[in-house]
Design an enzyme around this catalytic site. Structure first.
Site, short mmCIF file in Angstrom:
data_model
loop_
_atom_site.label_atom_id
_atom_site.label_comp_id
_atom_site.label_asym_id
_atom_site.label_seq_id
_atom_site.Cartn_x
_atom_site.Cartn_y
_atom_site.Cartn_z
N GLN A 39 33.74 45.50 40.02
CA GLN A 39 33.01 44.37 39.46
C GLN A 39 31.55 44.33 39.88
O GLN A 39 30.75 43.65 39.23
CB GLN A 39 33.71 43.06 39.85
CG GLN A 39 35.10 42.93 39.23
CD GLN A 39 35.80 41.65 39.60
OE1 GLN A 39 36.45 41.57 40.62
NE2 GLN A 39 35.65 40.61 38.80
N HIS A 59 35.08 52.51 28.49
CA HIS A 59 34.41 53.54 27.70
C HIS A 59 35.17 53.87 26.42
O HIS A 59 34.58 54.14 25.38
CB HIS A 59 34.21 54.82 28.52
CG HIS A 59 33.26 54.61 29.68
ND1 HIS A 59 33.18 55.49 30.73
CD2 HIS A 59 32.38 53.63 29.94
CE1 HIS A 59 32.28 55.05 31.61
NE2 HIS A 59 31.79 53.92 31.14
N ASP A 72 29.45 50.09 34.44
CA ASP A 72 28.69 51.32 34.73
C ASP A 72 27.58 51.04 35.75
O ASP A 72 27.32 51.86 36.64
CB ASP A 72 28.05 51.89 33.46
CG ASP A 72 29.08 52.54 32.54
OD1 ASP A 72 30.28 52.50 32.86
OD2 ASP A 72 28.67 53.08 31.49
N ARG A 97 34.51 39.92 52.31
CA ARG A 97 35.65 40.65 51.75
C ARG A 97 35.14 41.48 50.58
O ARG A 97 34.61 40.94 49.61
CB ARG A 97 36.73 39.67 51.27
CG ARG A 97 37.86 40.37 50.56
CD ARG A 97 38.96 39.43 50.08
NE ARG A 97 39.99 40.21 49.42
CZ ARG A 97 40.41 40.00 48.16
NH1 ARG A 97 39.94 39.01 47.44
NH2 ARG A 97 41.32 40.78 47.64
N HIS A 142 41.65 47.05 44.52
CA HIS A 142 41.37 45.90 43.65
C HIS A 142 41.26 46.42 42.21
O HIS A 142 40.22 46.35 41.58
CB HIS A 142 40.11 45.18 44.11
CG HIS A 142 39.97 43.76 43.60
ND1 HIS A 142 39.77 42.67 44.42
CD2 HIS A 142 39.98 43.26 42.34
CE1 HIS A 142 39.67 41.57 43.70
NE2 HIS A 142 39.79 41.90 42.42
N ASN A 186 45.18 43.78 46.07
CA ASN A 186 44.75 42.51 45.52
C ASN A 186 45.58 42.17 44.28
O ASN A 186 45.59 42.91 43.30
CB ASN A 186 43.27 42.54 45.10
CG ASN A 186 42.85 41.20 44.53
OD1 ASN A 186 42.80 40.20 45.25
ND2 ASN A 186 42.57 41.14 43.23
N GLU A 187 46.25 41.04 44.35
CA GLU A 187 46.93 40.45 43.20
C GLU A 187 47.82 41.42 42.42
O GLU A 187 47.58 41.67 41.23
CB GLU A 187 45.92 39.82 42.24
CG GLU A 187 45.13 38.68 42.84
CD GLU A 187 44.33 37.89 41.80
OE1 GLU A 187 44.30 38.29 40.63
OE2 GLU A 187 43.74 36.88 42.18
N ASN A 327 44.97 33.96 46.99
CA ASN A 327 43.93 33.69 46.00
C ASN A 327 44.35 32.47 45.21
O ASN A 327 45.36 32.50 44.50
CB ASN A 327 43.77 34.87 45.03
CG ASN A 327 43.24 36.13 45.71
OD1 ASN A 327 42.91 36.13 46.90
ND2 ASN A 327 43.15 37.21 44.96
N TYR A 329 43.09 29.57 42.42
CA TYR A 329 42.08 29.10 41.47
C TYR A 329 42.49 27.81 40.79
O TYR A 329 41.68 26.93 40.57
CB TYR A 329 41.84 30.16 40.39
CG TYR A 329 41.05 31.35 40.89
CD1 TYR A 329 39.66 31.35 40.83
CD2 TYR A 329 41.69 32.46 41.44
CE1 TYR A 329 38.93 32.42 41.30
CE2 TYR A 329 40.96 33.53 41.91
CZ TYR A 329 39.58 33.51 41.84
OH TYR A 329 38.86 34.58 42.32
N GLU A 394 40.46 34.38 48.02
CA GLU A 394 39.65 34.05 46.83
C GLU A 394 39.86 32.59 46.46
O GLU A 394 40.97 32.07 46.56
CB GLU A 394 40.01 34.91 45.61
CG GLU A 394 39.56 36.33 45.68
CD GLU A 394 39.92 37.15 44.45
OE1 GLU A 394 39.98 36.57 43.33
OE2 GLU A 394 40.16 38.35 44.60
C1 GBH Z 1 40.97 36.99 40.40
O1 GBH Z 1 42.10 36.92 39.57
C2 GBH Z 1 40.57 38.43 40.62
O2 GBH Z 1 41.07 38.90 41.86
C3 GBH Z 1 39.07 38.66 40.55
O3 GBH Z 1 38.81 40.03 40.47
C4 GBH Z 1 38.51 37.91 39.37
O4 GBH Z 1 37.15 38.16 39.17
C5 GBH Z 1 38.72 36.44 39.64
O5 GBH Z 1 40.07 36.15 39.83
C6 GBH Z 1 38.27 35.53 38.49
O6 GBH Z 1 39.03 35.77 37.35
O7 GBH Z 1 42.57 36.04 30.28
O8 GBH Z 1 43.95 34.10 29.85
O9 GBH Z 1 44.96 36.31 29.95
C7 GBH Z 1 42.58 35.61 39.28
C8 GBH Z 1 43.91 35.65 38.53
C9 GBH Z 1 44.91 36.64 36.61
C10 GBH Z 1 43.25 34.98 36.33
C11 GBH Z 1 44.70 37.10 35.17
C12 GBH Z 1 43.02 35.40 34.90
C13 GBH Z 1 44.04 36.40 32.96
C14 GBH Z 1 44.18 35.17 32.12
N1 GBH Z 1 43.69 36.08 37.15
N2 GBH Z 1 44.25 35.98 34.36
S1 GBH Z 1 43.91 35.45 30.42
#
Ligand code: GBH
Length: 490
Positions: A39, A59, A72, A97, A142, A186-187, A327, A329, A394
């Site tokens: 990322q 790509h 890229d 991290r 990751h 990660n996840e 993590n 959210y 996270e």
């Molecule tokens: C994290 O995932 C990641 O570890 C990190 O890399 C990422 O940048 C960050 O969250 C923010 O997204 O598009 O509706 O199908 C969080 C868990 C699982 C949330 C996959 C988004 C896809 C939902 N993610 N999910 S959808």
């Protein structure tokens, strides 16, 4: 003043002081920020790096990414890592991290060919962090699998548990003298789904209800292989700690009839990884085994779609942790009911998820703001797994960009307050917190359209300048005062 009035005044003052203590970080609690290699790094083919599955997806199937962008160059942290360290330093961060790009270290995925330029890059980053008093927390994986390993089938191929161990050994050998906090994966919940749909994340392969469970199985064995190999070959000398970062939200039952549905949410999405590692009995949760086995049979499979661990494997995986990375959210409303394709993990789980329309929105459709769910989920984990040490690896909020990110400021202050209540009032054992993310970056299939950074990055400028947003300023204040500022307490 009358005696009674004095008593009330004293009560109010001590009550207020106690409430304020509750919004102070414990001594030794580590605060910082997080990123991931694909990322932010760019340098996708620099200095001998091999191709990984995100290079391939962006790509060759760029239509899967909403703005057809790629990593890229991204934040060009491959060249600008000292800028990143400076941002962390300016914030008073104690913990950073970041993740290591497997294909930058092992271009073909295997350990017979080690790319010294890759080793040099991470050595320079780690040394710069330590020179500035910032502790590195390193994620080994990751999501950027070397393409050569995907060519062998990727995570559904159980041999990857051995290849991952060999990769981890190279990391311990080269960085373990200085890195003391390691995260294997990660996840896995997220990247198992990359084998459940051909419109999803890399490698974007459509084997739902099968490839995703095979992925979970390989990842659990790989995690245990890495943990045991560290114990045998490095731990005595290096004294580091190893965990895994699991993503999970709270599930709020819509009615009392939906309590079991939300319990299944926890077991299918968190327990599938946490139960084998963090419980005394080990293995997959029984509800997961029962439901996948029963559905498989009803669907006409001779063998369950969920692979089975032998009792030796159960014991081998059990207890392979020093901490749990969480993590968090967002949260969900949960309802009993069956939806999703046949076969699929969603159908096996039997929980219909939705969002309360009253929960504030972000730029990401999946992310509504539910700070109280964070405290509830921390408690769920503490209760289910014997109150293990937790790092919140996270937590963050997306918008469409801009320095005046008031909603992100509120997101952080409200979530940190809930986390501190979980620590001080509920006794949950949280040791550290890294905000997602240090920088605006390549948000996977959302490209650069959804921004999670506390620092803005100008992707139109080749020098990728970084600018602190309002949220970075508030977090700087919090990192330095080690408490939530009074103006955010009600
Ligand atoms: C994290 O995932 C990641 O570890 C990190 O890399 C990422 O940048 C960050 O969250 C923010 O997204 O598009 O509706 O199908 C969080 C868990 C699982 C949330 C996959 C988004 C896809 C939902 N993610 N999910 S959808």
């Amino acid at each position: 003043m009358e005696f009674q009035t004095i008593c009330i005044v004293i009560l109010v003052i001590t009550g207020f002081a106690a409430a304020q203590d509750n919004f102070t970080f414990p001594d030794g609690f580590l605060l910082g920020a997080a990123t991931a290699s694909y990322q932010i790094e760019g340098g996708w083919d620099a200095d001998g790096k091999g191709v990984n599955i995100w290079d391939t997806l962006t790509h060759e199937r760029s239509y899967l990414v909403v703005d057809r962008s790629n990593g890229d160059v991204a934040d060009d942290s491959y060249n600008l890592y000292l800028e990143d360290v400076k941002l962390l330093k300016n914030m008073g961060a104690q913990l950073y991290r970041f993740s290591i790009s497997w294909a930058r270290i092992l271009p073909e995925g295997h350990d017979y060919n080690v790319n010294e330029a890759g080793i040099d890059y991470y050595n320079k980053l780690i040394n710069a962090l330590l020179d500035n008093g910032i502790e590195p927390m390193v994620t080994m994986y990751h999501w950027d699998l070397p393409q050569k390993l995907q060519d062998l089938g990727g995570w559904p191929n159980r041999e990857l548990a051995i290849y991952a161990e060999n990769y981890a050994r190279i990391l311990f050998k080269n960085f373990g003298d200085r890195v003391k906090l390691w995260i294997t994966f990660n996840e896995p919940l997220t990247f198992m789904d990359a084998y459940a749909s051909d419109t999803g994340m890399a490698p974007s392969i459509n084997t739902p209800g099968i490839g995703d469970y095979l992925t979970a199985h390989t990842v659990l064995i790989a995690h245990a292989n890495i943990y045991h190999m560290y114990e045998r070959e490095f731990k005595q000398q290096q004294q580091g700690k190893i965990g895994i970062a699991l993503n999970i939200g709270w599930c709020e039952p819509i009615s009392s009839a939906d309590v079991d549905a939300c319990d299944r949410y926890q077991q299918f999405l968190l327990g599938i990884y946490a139960h084998p590692i963090f419980t005394e009995v080990g293995d997959y949760p029984s509800v997961v085994k029962e439901r996948v086995d029963a559905n498989s049979k009803a669907e006409g499979f001779t063998t369950s779609r969920l692979p089975k661990f032998t009792s030796e494997e159960v014991n081998y995986i059990k207890g392979t942790y020093d901490f749990l990375g969480m993590n968090y959210y967002t949260s969900e409303l949960g309802e009993d009911g069956v939806e999703g394709g046949i076969p699929s993990k969603g159908r096996d789980m039997g929980t219909i998820l939705s969002k309360d329309p009253n929960w504030p929105e972000s730029a990401s459709s999946w992310l509504r703001v539910v700070p109280w769910g964070f405290r509830k989920e921390l408690n769920w984990i503490a209760n289910a797994y014997g109150n293990p040490p937790i790092y919140v690896t996270e937590n963050g909020f997306s918008d469409y960009g801009g320095l005046n990110d008031t909603n992100r400021v509120l997101y952080y202050t409200e979530h940190l307050k809930e986390m501190l209540k979980a620590i001080h009032i509920d006794g949950v054992n949280v040791l550290g917190y890294t905000a997602w993310s240090l920088l605006d970056n390549f948000e996977w299939l959302r490209g650069y359209t959804e921004r999670f950074g506390i620092h803005e990055v100008n992707f139109n400028d080749p020098s990728r300048p970084r600018t602190p947003k309002e949220s970075a300023k508030v977090l700087t204040e919090i990192f330095n005062t080690r408490k939530i500022p009074d103006r955010f307490l009600d």
